[in-house]
Write an enzyme that holds these catalytic residues in place. Structure first.
Site, PDB file in Angstrom:
ATOM      1  N   GLY A 154       0.836  -1.190   0.000  1.00  0.00           N
ATOM      2  CA  GLY A 154       0.000   0.000   0.000  1.00  0.00           C
ATOM      3  C   GLY A 154       0.866   1.233   0.000  1.00  0.00           C
ATOM      4  CB  SER A 155       2.678   2.952   2.754  1.00  0.00           C
ATOM      5  OG  SER A 155       1.509   3.118   3.518  1.00  0.00           O
ATOM      6  N   GLY A 188     -12.125   2.031  -5.017  1.00  0.00           N
ATOM      7  CA  GLY A 188     -13.519   2.446  -4.898  1.00  0.00           C
ATOM      8  C   GLY A 188     -14.212   2.511  -6.242  1.00  0.00           C
ATOM      9  NE  ARG A 346     -17.882  12.781  28.389  1.00  0.00           N
ATOM     10  CZ  ARG A 346     -18.831  11.863  28.550  1.00  0.00           C
ATOM     11  NH1 ARG A 346     -19.747  12.014  29.503  1.00  0.00           N
ATOM     12  NH2 ARG A 346     -18.886  10.816  27.765  1.00  0.00           N
ATOM     13  N   GLY A 419     -27.110   6.402  26.395  1.00  0.00           N
ATOM     14  CA  GLY A 419     -27.835   5.351  25.686  1.00  0.00           C
ATOM     15  C   GLY A 419     -28.509   5.828  24.419  1.00  0.00           C
ATOM     16  CD  GLU A 442      -6.266   9.027  -1.554  1.00  0.00           C
ATOM     17  OE1 GLU A 442      -5.067   9.122  -1.828  1.00  0.00           O
ATOM     18  OE2 GLU A 442      -7.160   8.979  -2.407  1.00  0.00           O
ATOM     19  CD  GLU A 444      -1.126   3.491   9.479  1.00  0.00           C
ATOM     20  OE1 GLU A 444      -1.746   3.592  10.553  1.00  0.00           O
ATOM     21  OE2 GLU A 444       0.055   3.856   9.336  1.00  0.00           O
TER      22      GLU A 444
END
Length: 689
Positions: A154-155, A188, A346, A419, A442, A444
């Protein structure tokens, strides 16, 4: 502005009244009136087409793919959305993709691959011999994809195995995959839809000489039967964690012959004698040209991640302003959870990040598109090569940082909605799963970000020289201009004595500049020690990633994002907007700086307990001050409810009404299951299972 209507009275009114600024003015500043109108046109187009309506109904993989194809075809009919592929206002390109990503990530990626990336690569890397295929693309007679990654590589593109050997007698190339590891994969649109692919293969001339990675436009399915021709095997990769609207596929070639015109020959070609000729003498530049399309892809992914994190925090903040739990003892009133310090901490740093990444994505997309327009029209900038190198470093860092930020933001926002946030109709699950790919494709992330650190470390010998005058450092995007003052910066110590000083934008930029300089220094020094210890160049660099090169690249891009946002703030003339934008700047900056505090102490910039305490106190105070403005900020960056598509994040704030409708109107929610008898008579029916 006439399109920005006031919200109907509802549960969010309390916080909307508390806002210190006019959300409509902020929206106009962030987008401009023209872009707001343009986005409205896109939304109206989507609303007018039933195929574009959202649905929470469970779909099979085949249904998901088919709907995505029909949606893609729908987008291709829109004159409004054709701005994406036109030489027009670059800001409209950003606005169009931001809106479409907010609506449907999978369909938009599918559309951008077929209607954007594929034709752009053919146009930019092809010549007049490719006029016919360009015409077929424009006439929608073919569907295209991009085939670079292989099963085994890949890379490391240099080690890819797919071969294209020139056959002089037949005047064409023989494409061959020597093993399954050489299969082009994760492409794709290839899984079910593509008829053609831009294939990256190692080019060999008839004499056996290797000429590096080249691009070929190859037909992989028959236009009439949609079947692969002899010598080509095409397969779907199957269901994924997310983005299932995109049919990722693989292709294997078995001595498959293609004509000479399949080679995209702008940068290199085969002459009449069967010899390879290139306009590049430097092979590294040749490889860079072959992979140039990937920079635009990384910028697009940065935009996608910005959208994903932004939508998550929009939903979570509106929910937090409505959801009430507990209250002071003796009080009959419950308190909105947005009032709690923990909840502010948060969510609000991620809200600040949503605004900053929105502005940064706008900057990146428009600048990159303008560069493409200039090149296409034959008017490249004088410093085009230097700009390209710097943008490669910027995009190689901002894509990982934006993806990681979105991953954190979405998960935190999901948990902050407890929830109810776990329901599919809340949309967090879709955002989380679709964003997950942003951390991988595109490039890692951990591998990709090394491209940035490699570029940065080239400046180390310049700024670390002993004796002599400090050399001036200037780069086209000004991302490293501060290195001119490297020695002065390294001599600084933090002299902050108050929260106001700690939160001041100029002070924050100085802290980040010191951090980048320090990390550049220690990363270079460790690399040199590795070499002195006998490690070769490969392992010296490899053993310098954790805590050093990787952190250097992250701090560098964080500084540049802040530098660009402060420039953006300085363009704002409305005092109330400048105040809230400055708080947003400071909260995002200090929230990330806290994660680097160990290096601030290690290098002696921070000293004693007070600086870390001031850093923490500043973050909490900024959260508290932004709390009353949070809903208004969301109102300024949020899309139409149709696009946001969350029962918890609607602009009317009627969370419980939408939740009730989702439950009672959900398919099958009020009926017994078809297998209800197995619940009652399970003891008697187990033998039939």
């Amino acid at each position: 502005m006439e399109l920005l209507k006031s919200f109907k009275p509802g549960p969010l009114d309390h916080y909307r009244r508390l806002a210190s600024f006019d959300w409509k003015k902020l929206k106009v500043f962030l987008e401009t009136e023209d872009i707001i109108r343009y986005k409205h046109e896109i939304v109206q187009f989507l609303k007018a087409n039933p195929i574009c309506y959202p649905s929470y109904k469970e779909q099979s993989l085949d249904e998901t793919r088919h709907i995505a194809l029909m949606r893609m075809k729908c987008l291709q009919t829109s004159e409004i959305i054709k701005y994406v592929n036109m030489v027009d206002n670059p800001l409209k390109l950003w606005a169009c993709y931001e809106t479409l990503f907010q609506w449907d990530f999978g369909t938009t990626v599918k559309y951008s691959l077929d209607s954007g990336m594929f034709p752009n690569v053919v146009r930019n890397l092809g010549t007049d011999v490719h006029y016919d295929i360009v015409q077929q693309i424009e006439d929608r007679k073919i569907v295209g994809c991009f085939a670079l990654t292989e099963i085994g590589h890949g890379s490391n593109v240099s080690s890819m195995q797919t071969k294209a050997t020139f056959d002089k007698e037949r005047n064409g190339f023989v494409l061959h995959s020597p093993s399954f590891e050489a299969a082009k994969c994760w492409s794709g649109v290839l899984g079910q839809c593509a008829t053609h692919a831009v294939v990256y293969a190692q080019l060999y001339t008839a004499d056996g000489k290797h000429h590096g990675l080249q691009q070929f436009v190859v037909q992989v399915r028959d236009a009439d039967t949609h079947l692969a021709p002899p010598g080509v095997v095409v397969a779907d990769m199957g269901a994924k964690v997310g983005l299932n609207a995109i049919d990722n596929g693989l292709v294997i070639f078995n001595n498959y012959f293609v004509p000479k015109s399949a080679l995209l020959n702008r940068n290199g070609d085969i002459n009449e004698n069967g010899e390879y000729v290139s306009r590049f003498k430097d092979k590294s530049k040749q490889k860079g040209a072959a992979l140039s399309a990937l920079s635009s892809g990384r910028i697009s992914i940065t935009n996608m991640a910005a959208v994903a994190s932004g939508q998550a925090v929009m939903i979570a903040v509106r929910y937090a302003a409505v959801r009430k739990q507990f209250g002071p003892e003796g009080s009959n009133e419950e308190v909105p959870i947005l009032e709690y310090q923990t909840h502010q901490h948060r969510l609000l740093p991620y809200l600040a990040g949503a605004v900053i990444f929105k502005a940064f994505s706008r900057y990146l997309v428009t600048d990159n598109f303008q560069n493409s327009i200039d090149t296409l029209l034959g008017n490249p900038r004088a410093d085009a090569n230097e700009r390209g190198m710097e943008m490669h470093a910027i995009s190689s860092a901002c894509k990982p940082v934006a993806g990681w930020w979105a991953k954190e933001a979405i998960q935190e926002c999901r948990e902050a909605c407890a929830g109810h946030g776990y329901l599919k109709a809340a949309r967090f699950g879709e955002l989380r799963n679709d964003n997950d790919a942003n951390c991988t494709y595109e490039g890692e992330n951990h591998v990709l970000i090394q491209q940035t650190s490699n570029w940065l470390l080239k400046y180390a010998p310049v700024v670390l020289q002993n004796g002599g005058q400090q050399q001036r450092v200037t780069t086209p995007y000004e991302s490293l201009n501060f290195l001119t003052n490297f020695k002065e910066i390294m001599g600084m110590k933090c002299n902050v004595e108050s929260i106001a000083q700690m939160s001041a934008p100029e002070q924050i930029l100085h802290m980040y500049q010191w951090l980048v300089c320090y990390l550049l220094k220690i990363s270079h020094e460790k690399h040199e020690r590795n070499l002195q210890c006998g490690k070769d160049a490969f392992w010296a660099k490899n053993d310098n990633q954790v805590y050093y090169n990787r952190t250097l690249a992250v701090a560098y891009i964080q500084h540049f994002i802040l530098y660009r946002f402060l420039t953006f703030i300085n363009e704002c003339e409305e005092p109330s907007l400048r105040v809230v934008l400055t708080k947003i700047f400071s909260l995002y900056a200090l929230f990330n700086l806290e994660r680097h505090s160990s290096f601030l102490y290690q290098g002696g910039y921070f000293h004693g307990e007070k600086h870390n305490q001031l850093l923490q106190d500043s973050i909490l105070l900024l959260c508290k001050e932004l709390k009353d403005d949070a809903v208004a900020v969301v109102d300024a960056i949020a899309p139409d409810d149709f696009i946001l598509n969350s029962i918890l994040g609607n602009s009317d704030g009627q969370v419980y009404e939408h939740l009730k409708n989702s439950i009672f109107q959900g398919e099958g929610n009020l009926t017994r299951p078809k297998w209800w008898h197995d619940i009652i008579h399970n003891k008697h029916n187990t033998s039939k299972l």
